[in-house]
Design an enzyme around this catalytic site. Sequence first.
Site, PDB file in Angstrom:
ATOM      1  N   CYS A 173     -42.461  18.964 133.309  1.00  0.00           N
ATOM      2  CA  CYS A 173     -41.302  18.422 132.600  1.00  0.00           C
ATOM      3  C   CYS A 173     -41.643  17.178 131.804  1.00  0.00           C
ATOM      4  O   CYS A 173     -42.464  16.371 132.173  1.00  0.00           O
ATOM      5  CB  CYS A 173     -40.219  18.040 133.579  1.00  0.00           C
ATOM      6  N   ASN A 179     -53.273  22.577 119.533  1.00  0.00           N
ATOM      7  CA  ASN A 179     -52.734  21.220 119.576  1.00  0.00           C
ATOM      8  C   ASN A 179     -52.535  20.689 120.998  1.00  0.00           C
ATOM      9  O   ASN A 179     -52.332  19.499 121.187  1.00  0.00           O
ATOM     10  CB  ASN A 179     -51.403  21.136 118.812  1.00  0.00           C
ATOM     11  N   ALA A 237     -49.394  16.402 106.475  1.00  0.00           N
ATOM     12  CA  ALA A 237     -50.007  15.095 106.203  1.00  0.00           C
ATOM     13  C   ALA A 237     -49.929  14.118 107.378  1.00  0.00           C
ATOM     14  O   ALA A 237     -50.828  13.296 107.574  1.00  0.00           O
ATOM     15  CB  ALA A 237     -49.354  14.469 104.971  1.00  0.00           C
ATOM     16  N   GLY A 244     -45.741  21.250 108.140  1.00  0.00           N
ATOM     17  CA  GLY A 244     -46.498  22.391 108.650  1.00  0.00           C
ATOM     18  C   GLY A 244     -45.581  23.525 109.075  1.00  0.00           C
ATOM     19  O   GLY A 244     -45.892  24.701 108.872  1.00  0.00           O
ATOM     20  N   THR A 245     -44.462  23.184 109.651  1.00  0.00           N
ATOM     21  CA  THR A 245     -43.513  24.202 110.118  1.00  0.00           C
ATOM     22  C   THR A 245     -43.032  25.063 108.950  1.00  0.00           C
ATOM     23  O   THR A 245     -42.989  26.292 109.035  1.00  0.00           O
ATOM     24  CB  THR A 245     -42.314  23.517 110.806  1.00  0.00           C
TER      25      THR A 245
HETATM   26  N1  PLP Z   1     -48.825  23.583 113.945  1.00  0.00           N
HETATM   27  C1  PLP Z   1     -49.482  22.797 114.817  1.00  0.00           C
HETATM   28  C2  PLP Z   1     -50.747  23.288 115.427  1.00  0.00           C
HETATM   29  C3  PLP Z   1     -48.983  21.538 115.149  1.00  0.00           C
HETATM   30  O1  PLP Z   1     -49.633  20.772 116.011  1.00  0.00           O
HETATM   31  C4  PLP Z   1     -47.779  21.111 114.538  1.00  0.00           C
HETATM   32  C5  PLP Z   1     -47.184  19.801 114.896  1.00  0.00           C
HETATM   33  O2  PLP Z   1     -47.179  19.400 116.039  1.00  0.00           O
HETATM   34  C6  PLP Z   1     -47.140  21.955 113.617  1.00  0.00           C
HETATM   35  C7  PLP Z   1     -47.691  23.179 113.349  1.00  0.00           C
HETATM   36  C8  PLP Z   1     -45.885  21.550 112.926  1.00  0.00           C
HETATM   37  O3  PLP Z   1     -46.175  20.637 111.918  1.00  0.00           O
HETATM   38  P1  PLP Z   1     -44.991  19.711 111.304  1.00  0.00           P
HETATM   39  O4  PLP Z   1     -44.725  18.644 112.304  1.00  0.00           O
HETATM   40  O5  PLP Z   1     -45.566  19.165 110.039  1.00  0.00           O
HETATM   41  O6  PLP Z   1     -43.836  20.606 111.054  1.00  0.00           O
END
Ligand code: PLP
Length: 384
Positions: A335, A153, A202, A71-72
């Site tokens: 923390c 998230n 995924a 996702g990143t």
């Molecule tokens: N975006 C959201 C909303 C997420 O919750 C996350 C992961 O925690 C990411 C992006 C990043 O995804 P990845 O872990 O596949 O890089």
Amino acid sequence: MQKVYLDNASTTRIRPEVITHMAEVMAQEFGNPSSTHSFGRSAKVILETSRKKIASSIGAKSSEILFTSCGTESNNWVLRSAVKDLGVKRIVTSKIEHHAILHTVLALQNEYDIVVEYVPLEVNGAVDYQGLENILADEVQGKTLVSLMHVNNEIGTILDLDKVGTLCQNYNALFHSDTVQSVGKTELNLEELPVDFITASAHKFHGPKGVGLLYVKKNYVLQPLLFGGEQEKGWRAGTEAVHQIAGMAKALEMSCQELKKERLHIHELKIYLKEQLTEAFPEVIFNGEIFDGTYSDTTFYNLVNVMLPFSTDKTSMILFALDMKGIAVSRGSACQSGSVRPSHVLAEILSPEDLQKPSLRISLSHENTKEEIDALIMALKTMG
Ligand code: PLP
């Protein structure tokens, strides 16, 4: 000791069927999908069948799905390419996005001559739609990209994709949504939704880590982040991780097949969890929910972010103490081992004083049970 996993927004267990499928692909389909011989062609079939399955699960066309490593990467790619290649001069986002958005936007702001604006939020952390419209109505030179996540998230607030997409169309802005927390957990029909780009990963829907996707609506052409071969229409070089992609497709297919049943179960568990927390600790606060005498049920069905009425000196030990009992949840605030920074999401909606109090993020999957929630409540009762 029976372990209890209540941290499904961080990652999820891979479904056994997905592991079996991936193992078969790894054992039998080792060809490089770019090779023209039969080994390569066979791997290419797996790749394209996976793309088709994924596309049809979210109402997209195969040609609109690009495979990435996570996702990143997808978030970095779409934001950077929007600025570099699509003429975006202004990004509108929120302060409660994932760091994969926030840090990328800051990096782009340093590198390019772009304006960044943050939408105002409601008290519970939901996007203030009128505030977004006010920003969009204020015209700037060049294109605007709105990047707002579907499901948060940390607190589970939900964005109305249809509403925001329509606003973006009205003001001629592009719309990207980070749907990492919602793909595989809710119905999405991208044929009808006015969304230009979405991001998924995924490992959030019981698939493997190290594979994600970017959906790019058909009329947009992105440029690569990484240069090299002709994979993914030449937009994303690098030999495709065929077994990971096949695993992602299987995981999404199964999540969509089981969605109605699993959502019902998870939602019932969430209601039970909130009831049990309220009974054990009448002063609890549910971060992200609207309170008007009672708490609403407006956050996503798999997530509860709870502020416990414990003294602030308990904050740093709660996760550790739960972990010692085999219970995995995530920090909601303050923390965490390895991090001294408070949650940037809760920092936007809580007072500095409340931010010091122990908040926990409890995120559920279809595998969880009422007994596991009872175990969590029992453990918390010994700490209060
Ligand atoms: N975006 C959201 C909303 C997420 O919750 C996350 C992961 O925690 C990411 C992006 C990043 O995804 P990845 O872990 O596949 O890089």
